[in-house]
Design a protein around this motif. Structure first.
Motif, PDB file in Angstrom:
ATOM      1  N   ARG A  21      -3.690 -12.167   6.905  1.00 25.30           N
ATOM      2  CA  ARG A  21      -3.186 -11.580   5.574  1.00 25.30           C
ATOM      3  C   ARG A  21      -2.343 -10.388   5.889  1.00 25.30           C
ATOM      4  N   THR A  22      -2.655  -9.512   6.836  1.00 28.34           N
ATOM      5  CA  THR A  22      -1.873  -8.347   7.233  1.00 28.34           C
ATOM      6  C   THR A  22      -0.505  -9.122   7.630  1.00 28.34           C
ATOM      7  N   ALA A  23      -0.195 -10.184   8.575  1.00 27.10           N
ATOM      8  CA  ALA A  23       0.859 -10.598   8.756  1.00 27.10           C
ATOM      9  C   ALA A  23       1.532 -11.137   7.551  1.00 27.10           C
ATOM     10  N   PHE A 290     -12.875  -2.264 -12.027  1.00 22.62           N
ATOM     11  CA  PHE A 290     -12.470  -0.740 -12.389  1.00 22.62           C
ATOM     12  C   PHE A 290     -12.400   0.194 -11.232  1.00 22.62           C
ATOM     13  N   GLU A 291     -13.499  -0.119 -10.146  1.00 23.78           N
ATOM     14  CA  GLU A 291     -13.710   0.745  -8.973  1.00 23.78           C
ATOM     15  C   GLU A 291     -12.344   0.585  -7.961  1.00 23.78           C
ATOM     16  N   SER A 292     -12.013  -0.746  -8.102  1.00 28.02           N
ATOM     17  CA  SER A 292     -10.715  -0.910  -7.309  1.00 28.02           C
ATOM     18  C   SER A 292      -9.541  -0.354  -8.047  1.00 28.02           C
ATOM     19  N   ASN A 481       0.029  -1.897  -3.947  1.00 32.51           N
ATOM     20  CA  ASN A 481      -1.227  -2.673  -4.183  1.00 32.51           C
ATOM     21  C   ASN A 481      -1.233  -3.791  -3.087  1.00 32.51           C
ATOM     22  N   PRO A 482      -2.443  -3.563  -2.501  1.00 29.61           N
ATOM     23  CA  PRO A 482      -2.703  -5.112  -1.502  1.00 29.61           C
ATOM     24  C   PRO A 482      -2.186  -6.304  -2.289  1.00 29.61           C
ATOM     25  N   ARG A 486      -2.845  -7.364  -6.735  1.00 29.83           N
ATOM     26  CA  ARG A 486      -1.998  -6.981  -7.596  1.00 29.83           C
ATOM     27  C   ARG A 486      -2.364  -7.542  -8.899  1.00 29.83           C
ATOM     28  N   SER A 487      -2.725  -8.671  -9.004  1.00 28.47           N
ATOM     29  CA  SER A 487      -3.077  -9.412 -10.428  1.00 28.47           C
ATOM     30  C   SER A 487      -4.083  -8.892 -11.007  1.00 28.47           C
TER      31      SER A 487
END
Length: 567
Positions: A21-23, A290-292, A481-482, A486-487
């Motif tokens: 995911r990072t790559a 909501f927390e995110s 955002n990661p 995003r969505s």
């Protein structure tokens, strides 16, 4: 494979998934030009987005023809659509984030939207045809049949609303962000966002006018038929265009990896114990959304943009009704509205130029200053920080933040004369508030044409600032955002937009008399001021300042030196 073994396998491979995911998140910044977006890909992307947006904008509901003597049906339809967006937009966003295949996700939203529009067109054709048979009344159709058909239409309305939101989320927060080239190249994210928004605004301007002209020239039945036929004909073309972009772009073909969470995620993989368990799990996921959202470093710009939808200082139905009651002709309002739409479209040209120019500033501030100092002090800490804040991306974010502040400030400043003009139009001048005193004193010297020019001119040019702020905020939420959120983040933003829009309508219901509209306008100006101050505070936090006082000091010194030479 048994469920527990599957869970163990997922946990065991969690580190590999995280590294992939990072790559993947860094891939667009380091992608070679050979794998970049080509002109053919861009035009197919634009064509697919145009067809989606055009069909969404042309789908007008024919409640006025079916229920000519009441506003109840229109009100019910608006409430249902708004509540559906408030309750389910975040769920749609989470579904888009967790769907691994980007093309299948986008194609699903397109297909559901087309099916709902075509089916609703058939039902509306039945109601309108029945109404025409009795010269505008529905006496030949039983009340039960009428209510049943309208209820089915409302269900399709929910599907159409949610599928349209899913289409925008999948396209703007996933497809475009993944396919875009690095910042500074021909098809960078700023350029793609601007063109996509230009397409949206053009369709917003032209599509309803075209359908209205067709209905006026022919009949409502022909209008319903044309809407259904356009949705049917564009369905396959839109899918082909989206697939062509997906085929030609290697980044889009990479399946998304779902991040493995904590024990809560593992418990969700276990068989549910009952309906109550499923409800509680859904509520927990909703709460974690909501927390995110509020833990994101870009939630303040998103909330500031959403809060602007509480304002009535736009060419909406509420404001147009007030203008008609104030004595302005419909032709004048239509011309002013068209001028405002042209200004809105011009924002898609101004934004890329402004971002490019303002990105030349030094990347500094509290957050980015910490990055710079860490890179100087420690090589180990600098590796991760450089991955998060690449030089070009950080420069673009700086330009977006600065231009966004200019945009929302421009909107606020231009709405001030609009509010004064509205107070001058109000017939009630018995109070002693500051706007009333000023409008009372200015009333004798301000002619009606000048008042109309002030109202429409400043309202129209304020739209430039609004859409600049909208575009810059959209890209900030895309890049800060990661990728896995995003969505989901945008889905909650859509929910807040619908919520504040609902508040606007409720306020208009409470303060429904024309002479009370001035208070709604004043409230709208206050809401814009609150959004501006909140965003300015966020920019100050990110950059460490709002104004280059040292440059102002140098400028003052230069002025003093020149004055001395003149003397």
């Amino acid at each position: 494979m048994p469920p527990l073994e599957s869970i163990e396998l997922q946990v065991a491979t969690g580190e590999d998934v995280q590294s992939d995911r990072t790559a993947a998140s860094c891939e667009p910044l380091s992608d070679s030009h050979g794998n970049g977006m080509t002109r053919s890909q861009a035009w197919n992307l634009y064509a697919s987005h145009f067809l989606s947006t055009w069909n969404i904008r042309t789908y007008i509901v024919f409640t006025a023809a079916a229920y000519p003597n009441t506003l109840v049906a229109s009100s019910i339809r608006g409430i249902v659509r708004t509540l559906a967006s408030i309750c389910f937009s975040s769920i749609i966003g989470r579904w888009v984030d967790h769907a691994p295949h980007r093309l299948k996700t986008l194609s699903s939203t397109i297909s559901v939207n087309r099916i709902s529009v075509i089916s609703a067109s058939v039902l509306w054709s039945f109601i309108v045809r029945s109404g025409n048979a009795t010269q505008g009344s529905l006496e030949s159709t039983s009340s039960i049949t009428q209510d049943t058909v309208f209820g089915l239409i409302l269900c399709l309305e929910v599907l159409e609303t949610l599928s349209a939101s899913g289409n925008m989320l999948s396209m703007e927060r996933d497809f475009v962000v993944t396919a875009a080239d690095p910042d500074g190249q021909t098809y960078g994210l700023t350029h793609l966002n601007s063109v996509m928004r230009r397409i949206d605004l053009i369709c917003k301007l032209i599509a309803p006018i075209l359908i209205s002209v067709i209905v006026s020239a022919t009949s409502v039945q022909i209008g319903v038929l044309i809407v259904g036929v356009m949705s049917t004909a564009s369905w396959g073309v839109e899918l082909v265009c989206a697939k062509r972009v997906w085929d030609l772009n290697p980044r889009l073909r990479v399946l998304k990896t779902i991040e493995i969470g904590d024990s809560n995620t593992l418990s969700q993989s276990l068989p549910p114990s009952g309906s109550w368990h499923m409800i509680s799990q859904s509520l927990r996921r909703y709460g974690r959304g909501f927390e995110s959202y509020f833990s994101s470093e870009v939630w303040i710009p998103s909330m500031s943009l959403s809060f602007l939808h509480i304002s009535v200082l736009t060419y909406s139905a509420t404001f147009i009704t007030f203008l008609l009651n104030a004595g302005f002709s419909l032709n004048l309002i239509t011309i002013a509205r068209a001028a405002g739409s042209v200004v809105e479209i011009s924002s898609t040209v101004v934004t890329p130029i402004g971002v490019h120019y303002l990105s030349k500033a030094k990347v500094h501030g509290r957050l980015r200053g910490v990055v710079a100092r860490a890179n100087e002090d420690s090589e180990d800490s600098g590796v991760g920080l450089l991955e998060r804040f690449p030089e070009q991306q950080a420069a673009t974010e700086t330009g977006l933040e600065r231009l966004g502040l200019w945009g929302i400030s421009w909107q606020l400043l231009n709405l001030v004369p609009v509010v004064f003009a509205i107070w001058s139009l109000s017939p009630d001048t018995t109070t002693t508030t500051l706007p009333t005193i000023l409008s009372r004193n200015l009333g004798p010297i301000v002619s009606q044409p000048l008042l109309a020019f002030t109202l429409f001119f400043f309202l129209s040019i304020s739209r430039l600032g609004l859409w600049i702020f909208d575009l810059t905020t959209q890209q900030l939420t895309q890049t800060m955002n990661p990728a896995s959120q995003r969505s989901s983040f945008a889905g909650l933003e859509y929910s807040f937009v619908s919520l504040f829009g609902l508040v606007q309508h409720l306020v208009a219901i409470v303060l429904h008399r024309p002479e009370q509209f001035k208070w709604i306008a004043l409230m709208s100006l206050g809401a814009t001021a609150v959004s501006t101050m909140a965003y300015a505070g966020w920019v100050c936090k990110m950059r460490g300042h709002l104004v280059h006082w040292e440059r102002i000091g140098k400028g003052c010194e230069c002025v003093k030196v020149r004055l001395r030479h003149v003397r």
